[in-house]
Scaffold this active site. Structure first.
Site, PDB file in Angstrom:
ATOM      1  N   THR A 162     -22.516  21.241 -67.829  1.00 52.98           N
ATOM      2  CA  THR A 162     -22.394  21.555 -68.882  1.00 52.98           C
ATOM      3  C   THR A 162     -22.823  22.270 -69.239  1.00 52.98           C
ATOM      4  O   THR A 162     -23.323  22.399 -70.036  1.00 52.98           O
ATOM      5  CB  THR A 162     -22.685  19.899 -69.950  1.00 52.98           C
ATOM      6  OG1 THR A 162     -22.608  19.097 -69.124  1.00 52.98           O
ATOM      7  CG2 THR A 162     -21.871  20.108 -71.375  1.00 52.98           C
TER       8      THR A 162
ATOM      9  N   CYS B 188     -28.067  13.438 -71.863  1.00 55.23           N
ATOM     10  CA  CYS B 188     -26.619  13.803 -72.308  1.00 55.23           C
ATOM     11  C   CYS B 188     -26.467  13.703 -73.925  1.00 55.23           C
ATOM     12  O   CYS B 188     -26.509  15.495 -74.472  1.00 55.23           O
ATOM     13  CB  CYS B 188     -25.491  13.528 -70.785  1.00 55.23           C
ATOM     14  SG  CYS B 188     -26.400  13.052 -69.913  1.00 55.23           S
TER      15      CYS B 188
HETATM   16  C1  UDX Z   1     -22.776  10.040 -71.036  1.00 56.01           C
HETATM   17  C2  UDX Z   1     -21.618   9.668 -71.000  1.00 56.01           C
HETATM   18  O1  UDX Z   1     -21.099   8.299 -71.044  1.00 56.01           O
HETATM   19  C3  UDX Z   1     -21.041  10.579 -70.297  1.00 56.01           C
HETATM   20  O2  UDX Z   1     -19.525  10.164 -69.911  1.00 56.01           O
HETATM   21  C4  UDX Z   1     -21.827  11.810 -69.367  1.00 56.01           C
HETATM   22  O3  UDX Z   1     -20.938  12.224 -68.348  1.00 56.01           O
HETATM   23  C5  UDX Z   1     -22.996  11.762 -69.608  1.00 56.01           C
HETATM   24  O4  UDX Z   1     -23.405  11.720 -70.664  1.00 56.01           O
HETATM   25  P1  UDX Z   1     -24.992   8.453 -70.541  1.00 56.01           P
HETATM   26  O5  UDX Z   1     -25.752   9.316 -71.394  1.00 56.01           O
HETATM   27  O6  UDX Z   1     -25.319   8.566 -69.062  1.00 56.01           O
HETATM   28  O7  UDX Z   1     -24.060   9.058 -69.911  1.00 56.01           O
HETATM   29  O8  UDX Z   1     -25.245   6.993 -70.584  1.00 56.01           O
HETATM   30  P2  UDX Z   1     -24.164   6.376 -71.715  1.00 56.01           P
HETATM   31  O9  UDX Z   1     -23.445   5.713 -72.034  1.00 56.01           O
HETATM   32  O10 UDX Z   1     -23.276   7.414 -72.194  1.00 56.01           O
HETATM   33  O11 UDX Z   1     -25.154   6.178 -72.917  1.00 56.01           O
HETATM   34  C6  UDX Z   1     -26.281   7.393 -73.790  1.00 56.01           C
HETATM   35  C7  UDX Z   1     -27.039   6.586 -74.489  1.00 56.01           C
HETATM   36  O12 UDX Z   1     -26.321   5.730 -75.526  1.00 56.01           O
HETATM   37  C8  UDX Z   1     -27.408   5.832 -74.364  1.00 56.01           C
HETATM   38  O13 UDX Z   1     -29.328   5.767 -75.069  1.00 56.01           O
HETATM   39  C9  UDX Z   1     -27.167   4.043 -74.662  1.00 56.01           C
HETATM   40  O14 UDX Z   1     -28.172   3.164 -74.400  1.00 56.01           O
HETATM   41  C10 UDX Z   1     -26.540   4.293 -75.876  1.00 56.01           C
HETATM   42  N1  UDX Z   1     -25.828   3.403 -76.425  1.00 56.01           N
HETATM   43  C11 UDX Z   1     -24.085   3.443 -75.623  1.00 56.01           C
HETATM   44  C12 UDX Z   1     -25.471   2.767 -77.904  1.00 56.01           C
HETATM   45  O15 UDX Z   1     -27.063   3.158 -78.152  1.00 56.01           O
HETATM   46  N2  UDX Z   1     -24.850   1.776 -78.521  1.00 56.01           N
HETATM   47  C13 UDX Z   1     -23.513   2.435 -77.161  1.00 56.01           C
HETATM   48  O16 UDX Z   1     -22.661   1.399 -77.407  1.00 56.01           O
HETATM   49  C14 UDX Z   1     -23.056   2.795 -75.929  1.00 56.01           C
END
Ligand code: UDX
Length: 451
Positions: free
Chosen positions: A121, A256
């Site tokens: 990224t 991320c």
């Molecule tokens: C993210 C993006 O989803 C992905 O497409 C990108 O390529 C990389 O970054 P990631 O960070 O691995 O992926 O996990 P993700 O599922 O996005 O969760 C990110 C954070 O948001 C986590 O801490 C999760 O617990 C939180 N989250 C997610 C919430 O608090 N509520 C939700 O409804 C969804």
């Protein structure tokens, strides 16, 4: 096709193993000797469901190789993917030193018709800068091919992408990369590099915005007796809104969403534009940690001297990654207030103990609960949905569960005699008697202690 992948982290190793599964020969470059030998042994240096089998299979077949020697991987490769990290600097801007080092190394291994796909990224304009640097050393067809892999579901995300984006000014790169991704049978958007780079940042920052939005709504629900999970369901039935990324709780973490939101803030400031919305997304996210600690303080009466069993350390369920984990942050705040924390996580204990000196982790979740004044759920591990709440009730000192992830456990916990406090449960002083706890268990309000 001969593919080289530079960087064998969550993204690099996942795409290496998946390209092998699709029939390609892949050599990934890993500079850390310990991680390199782990991968060469067909093992993972981190936890990622489904990936270990793929890596073991690829290594055993000789189709997946890992090396510390850059030229070994790159010289024979028709396509090179760059998947090195671009962590945040203090200013919020991404640190591009790893990307620049790879660019310099690539210039020293010229090849007639090499395609370079940048998966990292990177700020808007970086692909063009890298393409110019590589073309100065020989023919190079460069594209930005952002990854959209989420930790915990990375393998599935690779084989079932919502879309593939190819940002390039080279027709050769567009054609070759489109054909490489074509078997995934998903929309393939070929555009210019700046649009691709912006799309990646905008996508992650929008996901972060959805999480902070529903957390702001949760705070309002807490004051008004509404149930944020039901509100999210009601909103999500509208396809313009969508049901995903609407789970209220302790907020987002990981390597991320926070990083990419900070990067957009830095970009807005560089462009002399107000980053107001993005700033607020981060501020609301940070506030969720304080909000959880305050709810624990009110529910327990006081924090000093209390014992809290923390279920979950990773930034999300399904991963061992504790980078910017809300759980680790909250544990630090609780311990600073004199709370004795005993924690359990299926995969993230090593990382958490490195991040929180003195953290006590238990190999068994029920052992962590012994004598606890409260159970705090801080990571959405699927296995926390099917806990034996009757057994937990017999182990804890006080039947109180503070659910920071909005898991579907309120009924089971309440039936076992726990007071359930979720992301939109209003918290008054804890009912004095177990009788009052039974009376209030499972209702959206826990009334003040004068019941
Ligand atoms: C993210 C993006 O989803 C992905 O497409 C990108 O390529 C990389 O970054 P990631 O960070 O691995 O992926 O996990 P993700 O599922 O996005 O969760 C990110 C954070 O948001 C986590 O801490 C999760 O617990 C939180 N989250 C997610 C919430 O608090 N509520 C939700 O409804 C969804």
């Amino acid at each position: 096709m001969q593919i080289a992948v530079i960087g064998a982290g969550y993204v690099g190793l996942t795409i290496s193993a998946c390209w092998v599964r699709m029939g390609h020969q892949v050599t990934c470059v890993e500079s850390d000797p310990a991680r390199l030998s782990t991968i060469q042994g067909g093992k993972l240096p981190f936890f990622e469901p489904e990936l270990e089998d793929l890596v073991a299979e690829g290594v055993a077949r000789g189709s997946l190789r890992a090396t510390g020697v850059f030229a070994d991987a790159v010289a024979p490769a028709e396509v090179v993917f760059i998947a090195v990290g671009t962590p945040s600097r203090r200013t919020g801007e991404p640190d591009l030193s790893a990307i620049d080092a790879v660019t310099d190394a690539l210039r020293r291994v010229p090849r007639a018709e090499r395609i370079v796909g940048i998966k990292s990224t990177i700020p808007v304009g970086t692909t063009d800068r890298i393409a110019d640097a590589l073309r100065a050393a020989g023919p190079a067809h460069v594209a930005h091919t952002p990854e959209f892999l989420a930790e915990g579901t990375a393998v599935s995300d690779f084989f079932h992408p919502y879309r593939v984006i190819i940002g390039t000014r080279s027709q050769t790169a567009g054609r070759v990369l489109s054909s490489l991704y074509q078997p995934l049978r998903c929309p393939i958007l070929v555009t210019d590099p700046c649009t691709s780079e912006m799309t990646k940042y905008a996508s992650n920052t929008f996901l972060a915005t959805k999480v902070s939005f529903i957390n702001q709504i949760a705070a309002l629900c807490e004051r008004t007796g509404a149930d944020v999970a039901a509100v999210a369901s009601g909103m999500g039935l509208d396809p313009r809104v969508g049901p995903h990324f609407f789970r209220a709780g302790v907020g987002f973490g990981g390597s991320c969403l926070p990083k990419d939101t900070r990067a957009l803030i830095a970009l807005a400031e560089q462009c002399r534009l107000s980053p107001a919305l993005f700033d607020t997304v981060l501020k609301v996210n940070d506030a969720q940690r304080d909000r959880f600690v305050e709810k624990a303080r009110i529910a327990l009466g006081e924090l000093a001297g209390k014992r809290i069993a923390v279920f979950g350390l990773a930034f999300k369920g399904g991963t061992s990654d504790v980078r910017e984990s809300p759980a680790v942050d909250i544990i630090g705040r609780l311990m600073a207030e004199g709370v004795a924390v005993r924690a359990f996580d299926p995969a993230a204990e090593d990382g958490a103990m490195r991040a929180v000196p003195g953290l006590v982790c238990c190999p068994d979740i029920y052992e962590a609960a012994e004598g606890a004044d409260a159970v705090a759920i801080l990571t959405d591990w699927q296995e926390f949905v099917t806990l034996d709440w009757g057994r937990l009730r017999r182990l804890v000192r006080e039947p109180l569960v503070l659910d920071g992830r909005g898991l579907p456990i309120a009924d089971a916990a309440s039936a076992a005699g726990f007071v359930y406090i979720g992301p939109s449960t209003a918290v008054g002083a804890r009912p004095r008697s177990a009788e009052a706890a039974r009376h209030y268990a499972g209702t959206p309000h826990v009334a003040s202690g004068d019941s």
